[in-house]
Design a protein around this motif. Structure first.
Motif, PDB file in Angstrom:
ATOM      1  N   ASP A 186       5.229  -5.006   9.900  1.00  0.00           N
ATOM      2  CA  ASP A 186       6.087  -4.024   9.238  1.00  0.00           C
ATOM      3  C   ASP A 186       5.605  -3.746   7.817  1.00  0.00           C
ATOM      4  OD1 ASP A 186       7.662  -3.910  11.534  1.00  0.00           O
ATOM      5  OD2 ASP A 186       9.260  -5.172  10.699  1.00  0.00           O
ATOM      6  N   GLY A 187       5.182  -4.780   7.113  1.00  0.00           N
ATOM      7  CA  GLY A 187       4.688  -4.615   5.744  1.00  0.00           C
ATOM      8  C   GLY A 187       3.415  -3.796   5.689  1.00  0.00           C
ATOM      9  N   ILE A 188       2.489  -4.062   6.600  1.00  0.00           N
ATOM     10  CA  ILE A 188       1.234  -3.296   6.624  1.00  0.00           C
ATOM     11  C   ILE A 188       1.516  -1.843   7.001  1.00  0.00           C
ATOM     12  CG2 ILE A 188      -1.081  -3.136   7.613  1.00  0.00           C
ATOM     13  CD1 ILE A 188      -0.789  -6.148   8.314  1.00  0.00           C
ATOM     14  N   CYS A 189       2.422  -1.632   7.954  1.00  0.00           N
ATOM     15  CA  CYS A 189       2.784  -0.263   8.361  1.00  0.00           C
ATOM     16  C   CYS A 189       3.428   0.501   7.212  1.00  0.00           C
ATOM     17  CB  CYS A 189       3.709  -0.289   9.577  1.00  0.00           C
ATOM     18  SG  CYS A 189       2.869  -0.803  11.091  1.00  0.00           S
ATOM     19  N   LYS A 190       4.258  -0.158   6.447  1.00  0.00           N
ATOM     20  CA  LYS A 190       4.889   0.483   5.278  1.00  0.00           C
ATOM     21  C   LYS A 190       3.807   0.913   4.287  1.00  0.00           C
ATOM     22  CE  LYS A 190       8.438  -0.404   1.728  1.00  0.00           C
ATOM     23  NZ  LYS A 190       7.702  -0.020   0.548  1.00  0.00           N
ATOM     24  N   GLN A 191       2.831   0.052   4.052  1.00  0.00           N
ATOM     25  CA  GLN A 191       1.736   0.393   3.142  1.00  0.00           C
ATOM     26  C   GLN A 191       0.920   1.572   3.679  1.00  0.00           C
ATOM     27  OE1 GLN A 191      -0.666  -3.011   2.053  1.00  0.00           O
ATOM     28  NE2 GLN A 191       1.140  -4.315   1.975  1.00  0.00           N
ATOM     29  N   ALA A 192       0.708   1.607   4.999  1.00  0.00           N
ATOM     30  CA  ALA A 192      -0.051   2.713   5.608  1.00  0.00           C
ATOM     31  C   ALA A 192       0.674   4.040   5.388  1.00  0.00           C
ATOM     32  CB  ALA A 192      -0.270   2.451   7.095  1.00  0.00           C
ATOM     33  N   LYS A 193       1.991   4.032   5.561  1.00  0.00           N
ATOM     34  CA  LYS A 193       2.772   5.261   5.364  1.00  0.00           C
ATOM     35  C   LYS A 193       2.715   5.749   3.923  1.00  0.00           C
ATOM     36  CE  LYS A 193       5.920   4.321   9.117  1.00  0.00           C
ATOM     37  NZ  LYS A 193       7.114   3.607   9.503  1.00  0.00           N
ATOM     38  N   GLU A 194       2.595   4.827   2.979  1.00  0.00           N
ATOM     39  CA  GLU A 194       2.557   5.175   1.562  1.00  0.00           C
ATOM     40  C   GLU A 194       1.146   5.526   1.081  1.00  0.00           C
ATOM     41  OE1 GLU A 194       4.265   1.618  -0.100  1.00  0.00           O
ATOM     42  OE2 GLU A 194       6.321   2.220   0.442  1.00  0.00           O
ATOM     43  N   ASN A 195       0.144   5.199   1.876  1.00  0.00           N
ATOM     44  CA  ASN A 195      -1.247   5.443   1.515  1.00  0.00           C
ATOM     45  C   ASN A 195      -1.624   6.881   1.880  1.00  0.00           C
ATOM     46  OD1 ASN A 195      -4.144   5.563   1.588  1.00  0.00           O
ATOM     47  ND2 ASN A 195      -4.202   3.346   1.810  1.00  0.00           N
ATOM     48  N   PRO A 196      -2.260   7.630   0.971  1.00  0.00           N
ATOM     49  CA  PRO A 196      -2.656   9.005   1.302  1.00  0.00           C
ATOM     50  C   PRO A 196      -3.555   9.096   2.542  1.00  0.00           C
ATOM     51  CG  PRO A 196      -2.938   8.587  -1.045  1.00  0.00           C
ATOM     52  CD  PRO A 196      -2.573   7.274  -0.404  1.00  0.00           C
TER      53      PRO A 196
END
Length: 130
Positions: free
Chosen positions: A10-20
């Motif tokens: 979940d943490g990595i997915c959240k970072q992916a969504k926030e990454n351009p």
């Protein structure tokens, strides 16, 4: 020891969504020069993965959650094969041989794959991107 659980994913997915770039790696290896590169890759629909190859290494993908297409091309960017990876459909992964031109198309939000390939890490050069 690193535990791969829902909290980590979940943490990595959240970072992916926030990454351009709409993706985020989480390395399981500690150094980029290690002989085996092992990582989780969280991917969102719309992330752009260029058609590329790894001349000196096979690359294996296993889908932990979500779904995607792995797309194979020849050196003229002609489509050779398009394989659906979706654990709900019973297709879990592929091993792409060294030198094979390929890309991926992410189908679901929160898709996470486990990747493994030979190291050390080598950034793609213009010769390895179509």
């Amino acid at each position: 020891m690193k535990i791969i659980d829902s909290e980590l994913l979940d943490g990595i997915c959240k970072q992916a969504k926030e990454n351009p770039r709409l993706r985020m790696n989480y390395n399981l290896h500690t150094e980029l020069d290690e002989p085996v590169q092992r990582l989780l890759n969280a991917l969102e629909p719309g992330t752009e993965i260029p058609v590329h190859r790894h001349r000196h290494s096979d690359e294996t993908y296993l889908v932990i959650r979500g779904s995607l297409f792995v797309i194979l091309f020849d050196e003229n960017k002609k489509l050779l094969n398009k394989v659906l990876l979706d654990p709900k459909e019973g297709t879990y992964g592929v091993s792409v041989p060294a030198g094979q031109w390929h890309s991926i198309e992410v189908l679901e939000s929160d898709t996470v794959i486990f990747e493994i390939k030979e190291g050390p890490y080598m950034a793609l050069t213009s010769e390895d991107i179509l």
